[in-house]
Scaffold this motif. Structure first.
Motif, mmCIF file in Angstrom:
data_model
loop_
_atom_site.group_PDB
_atom_site.id
_atom_site.type_symbol
_atom_site.label_atom_id
_atom_site.label_comp_id
_atom_site.label_asym_id
_atom_site.label_seq_id
_atom_site.Cartn_x
_atom_site.Cartn_y
_atom_site.Cartn_z
ATOM 1 N N ALA A 1 0.840 -1.194 0.000
ATOM 2 C CA ALA A 1 0.000 0.000 0.000
ATOM 3 C C ALA A 1 0.877 1.246 0.000
ATOM 4 N N ASN A 2 0.508 2.211 -0.860
ATOM 5 C CA ASN A 2 1.173 3.517 -0.952
ATOM 6 C C ASN A 2 2.670 3.411 -1.252
ATOM 7 N N VAL A 3 3.037 2.450 -2.088
ATOM 8 C CA VAL A 3 4.415 2.323 -2.553
ATOM 9 C C VAL A 3 4.401 2.265 -4.074
ATOM 10 N N ARG B 1 4.196 6.997 -0.234
ATOM 11 C CA ARG B 1 3.185 8.017 0.044
ATOM 12 C C ARG B 1 3.333 9.210 -0.906
ATOM 13 N N GLY B 2 3.732 8.914 -2.153
ATOM 14 C CA GLY B 2 3.834 9.947 -3.174
ATOM 15 C C GLY B 2 5.121 10.743 -3.154
ATOM 16 N N ILE B 3 6.097 10.358 -2.340
ATOM 17 C CA ILE B 3 7.343 11.109 -2.213
ATOM 18 C C ILE B 3 8.514 10.226 -2.620
ATOM 19 N N GLY B 4 9.337 10.723 -3.547
ATOM 20 C CA GLY B 4 10.509 9.979 -3.978
ATOM 21 C C GLY B 4 10.968 10.431 -5.346
ATOM 22 N N GLU B 5 12.224 10.176 -5.657
ATOM 23 C CA GLU B 5 12.798 10.585 -6.934
ATOM 24 C C GLU B 5 12.341 9.655 -8.059
ATOM 25 N N ARG B 6 12.570 10.114 -9.305
ATOM 26 C CA ARG B 6 12.180 9.333 -10.475
ATOM 27 C C ARG B 6 13.359 9.029 -11.392
ATOM 28 N N SER B 7 14.497 9.714 -11.163
ATOM 29 C CA SER B 7 15.656 9.498 -12.025
ATOM 30 C C SER B 7 16.866 10.168 -11.393
ATOM 31 N N SER C 1 -4.408 2.414 -4.512
ATOM 32 C CA SER C 1 -3.772 1.170 -4.946
ATOM 33 C C SER C 1 -4.297 0.057 -4.054
ATOM 34 N N TYR C 2 -4.272 -1.167 -4.572
ATOM 35 C CA TYR C 2 -4.763 -2.289 -3.781
ATOM 36 C C TYR C 2 -4.068 -3.573 -4.220
ATOM 37 N N SER C 3 -4.074 -4.522 -3.340
ATOM 38 C CA SER C 3 -3.548 -5.855 -3.628
ATOM 39 C C SER C 3 -4.386 -6.875 -2.869
ATOM 40 N N VAL C 4 -4.969 -7.811 -3.613
ATOM 41 C CA VAL C 4 -5.771 -8.879 -3.024
ATOM 42 C C VAL C 4 -5.141 -10.206 -3.430
ATOM 43 N N ASN D 1 -4.611 -5.624 0.936
ATOM 44 C CA ASN D 1 -3.920 -4.368 1.215
ATOM 45 C C ASN D 1 -4.524 -3.286 0.335
ATOM 46 N N ALA D 2 -4.720 -2.106 0.891
ATOM 47 C CA ALA D 2 -5.296 -1.015 0.118
ATOM 48 C C ALA D 2 -4.792 0.316 0.655
ATOM 49 N N SER D 3 -4.774 1.308 -0.217
ATOM 50 C CA SER D 3 -4.367 2.649 0.212
ATOM 51 C C SER D 3 -5.124 3.693 -0.585
ATOM 52 N N TRP D 4 -5.323 4.830 0.047
ATOM 53 C CA TRP D 4 -5.898 6.011 -0.595
ATOM 54 C C TRP D 4 -4.970 7.173 -0.293
ATOM 55 N N LEU D 5 -4.646 7.969 -1.317
ATOM 56 C CA LEU D 5 -3.638 9.015 -1.169
ATOM 57 C C LEU D 5 -4.094 10.273 -1.893
#
Length: 704
Positions: free
Chosen positions: A81-83, A98-104, A601-604, A570-574
């Motif tokens: 969740a939230n990754v 949680r929406g924070i992190g580099e991309r390159s 996002s979710y995972s079952v 697993n589930a997340s809302w952001l």
């Protein structure tokens, strides 16, 4: 900015249900001891279970990895969740939590918002190669500055591999799959005598990749060729002192040919790129229990890595179109680091009225050298740019856990860290940067029973600033006044407020964890680009937006519905928001959602035990669309991934047939928006790199 009422009410109801179920299970079956959750979090100061630790932490074991037929970190991250992650290379190397992190990472050296530790060694920015010898994998969400420092602004990934055992144990496995793929792995561990033990793991992974190069008539220009070796040697020097030597070797010789002018899985490159990594690392770990008041834990580690990353900039061949261009871009990086982390952990914890404390020191010296080989459009010739960055870090940290009542505990932690940078490059720039940063945490933990936790958490994280070498070089070459103001960027700070509930039924029939959070970002670091002449020449730099907001909910559940059926949900809302941010080109993105931050996002997943020897695993993972960058409005597509596995266990043998992405979805893992196709006059498009398509494979392993 407020939480959505419906989402918040759902979180509260779920949390209260989790606590109620947990307390009921504890009071009705308090005599059952064998069912208590015993998997401890390796990355924390103390060995606690995830259910006892305040904060959003997910623990994954080797069995969980096997369930989804995971062969690499890329495939593992989708179930959290939230990754999220981004590629832009042969593998997903940059993580967002949680929406924070580099991309390159191109010219400028970055301090990752989400770090990676393997056996305590810092691999942040390098990624993870082999995971066949995984013992445990942990995902920490939210600022973890007290424990991990500047590399954990938004979270930390902590991987522990298998180590020495008291008796001989081993495993050999082989996986074959479509796209001419195979994975061969083996592990063995044993005790030499009563004081010495060792473990060895080797893994080779090969694949042609999932791209067809029509110009070269090849299907292996985006190939995978990775070798990973890990060795551990333990020594019980005395009754109180245990030492362990850890050694890692990674040899990655991957291709990189991922972006297509036709925006599919076919390329036209005449000079495909490469994504090579050769690294070696050593660590000496010590555990001393001879002090009357505390236990000493320490690690001294060294890592040396060389990277060769490059690509065909035009994604095509000479002769495609009269208005074509033909250039390549190559980045040769060397990184060497020496880190020390020693701490005292008190030994009289657990008694009412006695405080549990930690006191530690961290020091690091890191050298980053870059040689970039590229086409200089101003000089109209091949050119080279070189830079060197020497960074030293020194930190002191502490944590105090104070029982207020039998069930209520106050945990406080603080970390003070100083970094100093010395930067020089081939454009005659010499810059010294330094700053003192601090992080903290404060949590109030209430345990209604041994298997339940309700907590309130406030934490502060940070990441270092740096130098924009690319902007400095372009400002000198092009005399662009806009870039002269982007010589450096400031540190970023993250504040986090979190409420969470964790509950586990004593018979393990239900495990539920809920976390609701609200985060404030100050001086948030964003990636900016300037395209001065609307041609193929871009100048990249890191900028500081005014602020940002990230808030949401994470839910993790495991239910044993039947002795033969287990369900994991697993589930997340952001929800995210950029603060006051206007790009150097004048585009106003203030108030827009942040990049790499899907709304949900979710995972079952389900484990169905058909018999004593046959198990069927099914998993469905989904993610909402998200922006690829903070500097443009290109978005990914929403997707769902279906994973299937049929497993047969016969004594020491295990056989499985599996499929990942069984629905054959196109999943974007990196995206850009610009014009690069001369055939349509360089009209801007969304260009995407796609993750793996449908995979089908067979796996066999023998354990002894």
């Amino acid at each position: 900015m407020r939480f959505s009422p419906s989402v918040l009410s759902t979180a509260v109801v779920t949390a209260l249900c989790a606590a109620s179920v947990s307390v009921f299970a504890q009071t009705s079956e308090a005599s059952v001891d064998t069912a208590i959750e015993r998997i401890t979090v390796q990355g924390d100061f103390r060995r606690q279970t995830a259910g006892q630790l305040a904060g959003s932490v997910t623990v994954v074991t080797a069995e969980d990895v096997q369930r989804q037929s995971v062969q690499h970190l890329d495939q593992l991250l989708n179930q959290f969740a939230n990754v999220n992650f981004s590629a832009g290379a042969s593998r997903g190397r940059f993580i967002q939590v949680r929406g924070i992190g580099e991309r390159s990472e191109f010219v400028d050296t970055i301090n990752p918002s989400v770090g990676i530790l393997i056996d305590g060694i810092d691999y942040s920015g390098l990624g993870i190669s082999g995971i066949s010898d995984i013992a445990q994998f942990e995902v920490f969400r939210g600022p973890e500055a007290t424990r991990f420092g500047a590399n954990a602004l938004a979270g930390m990934l902590n991987l522990t591999t298998k180590g020495p055992t008291d008796s001989a144990e081993g495993k050999a496995s082989l996986t074959v799959a479509n796209y001419d793929s195979y994975q061969l792995a083996g592990q063995f561990s044993n005790a030499i005598n009563s004081t010495w033990g060792y473990s060895l793991s080797l893994e080779q992974q090969v694949s042609d990749g999932f791209i067809e190069n029509r110009f070269l008539n090849r299907d292996d220009t985006n190939n995978i060729d990775e070798f990973t070796g890990r060795f551990k040697l333990s020594f019980q020097a005395t009754a109180d002192l245990k030492l362990q030597l850890v050694s890692h070797l990674v040899d990655q010789d991957n291709g990189y040919d991922a972006f297509s002018l036709d925006r599919d899985r076919t390329t036209l490159s005449d000079e495909p790129g490469q994504d090579k990594l050769h690294s070696k690392a050593l660590a000496l770990q010590a555990d001393y229990a001879g002090l009357s008041f505390a236990r000493l834990h320490g690690q001294l580690s060294w890592l040396d890595a060389s990277m060769d990353y490059g690509f065909d900039e035009d994604w095509s061949y000479v002769g495609l179109h009269p208005d074509e261009y033909s250039t390549t871009d190559r980045y040769l990086r060397d990184r060497e680091q020496l880190t020390l982390d020693y701490r005292l952990v008190s030994t009289d914890a657990g008694r009412l009225g006695s405080s549990d404390w930690v006191l530690g020191i961290y020091a690091a010296s890191k050298e980053f050298d870059l040689i970039r080989q590229f086409w200089n459009w101003d000089l109209w010739q091949a050119d080279t740019f070189a830079s060197a960055l020497n960074r030293s870090n020194l930190a002191l940290y502490s944590e105090l856990s104070s029982p207020l009542t039998e069930r209520l505990t106050l945990v406080s932690g603080v970390r003070l860290e100083r970094y100093e940078d010395e930067y020089a490059d081939s454009s005659a720039n010499q810059i010294s940067n330094s700053d003192t940063m601090w992080g903290a945490k404060l949590s109030l933990n209430y345990q209604p029973g041994p298997q339940a936790l309700i907590y309130l958490l406030a934490s502060r994280g940070y990441k270092a600033g740096g130098v924009n070498g690319d902007a400095l070089a372009k400002a000198a070459d092009d005399n662009l006044s806009e870039l002269q103001s982007k010589a450096s960027f400031a540190p970023e700070t993250l504040y986090n407020a979190e409420f969470g509930v964790k509950g586990t039924a004593l018979d393990q029939s239900l495990v539920t964890r809920v976390a609701a959070f609200y985060m404030w970002r100050e001086d948030m670091q964003v990636k900016g680009w300037l395209n001065p002449d609307s041609g193929p020449q871009f100048a990249g730099f890191i900028d500081n937006a005014g602020s940002g907001r990230n808030y949401g909910i994470e839910i993790e559940n495991r239910l044993q519905l039947h002795p033969q059926l287990a369900l994991m949900v697993n589930a997340s809302w952001l929800k995210t928001k950029l603060g006051n941010y206007v790009t150097i080109d004048g585009e106003d993105f203030s108030g827009r959602e942040q990049a790499q931050a899907p709304r949900f996002s979710y995972s079952v997943a389900a484990d169905w035990y058909l018999s004593d020897t046959v198990t069927f695993n099914v998993g469905l993972q989904g993610k909402d669309s998200f922006y690829y960058s903070d500097g443009h409005n290109a978005r990914s597509s929403r997707y769902e991934l279906l994973n299937l596995r049929l497993n047969y266990q016969l004594q020491q043998w295990q056989l499985a047939i599996w499929s990942r992405n069984a629905l054959d979805q196109d999943v974007g893992v990196r995206g850009f928006y610009f014009g690069n196709d001369p055939r349509d006059g360089y009209e801007p498009h969304v260009y995407e790199q796609f993750a793996e398509p449908r995979r089908v494979g067979l796996s066999a392993s023998y354990q002894f």
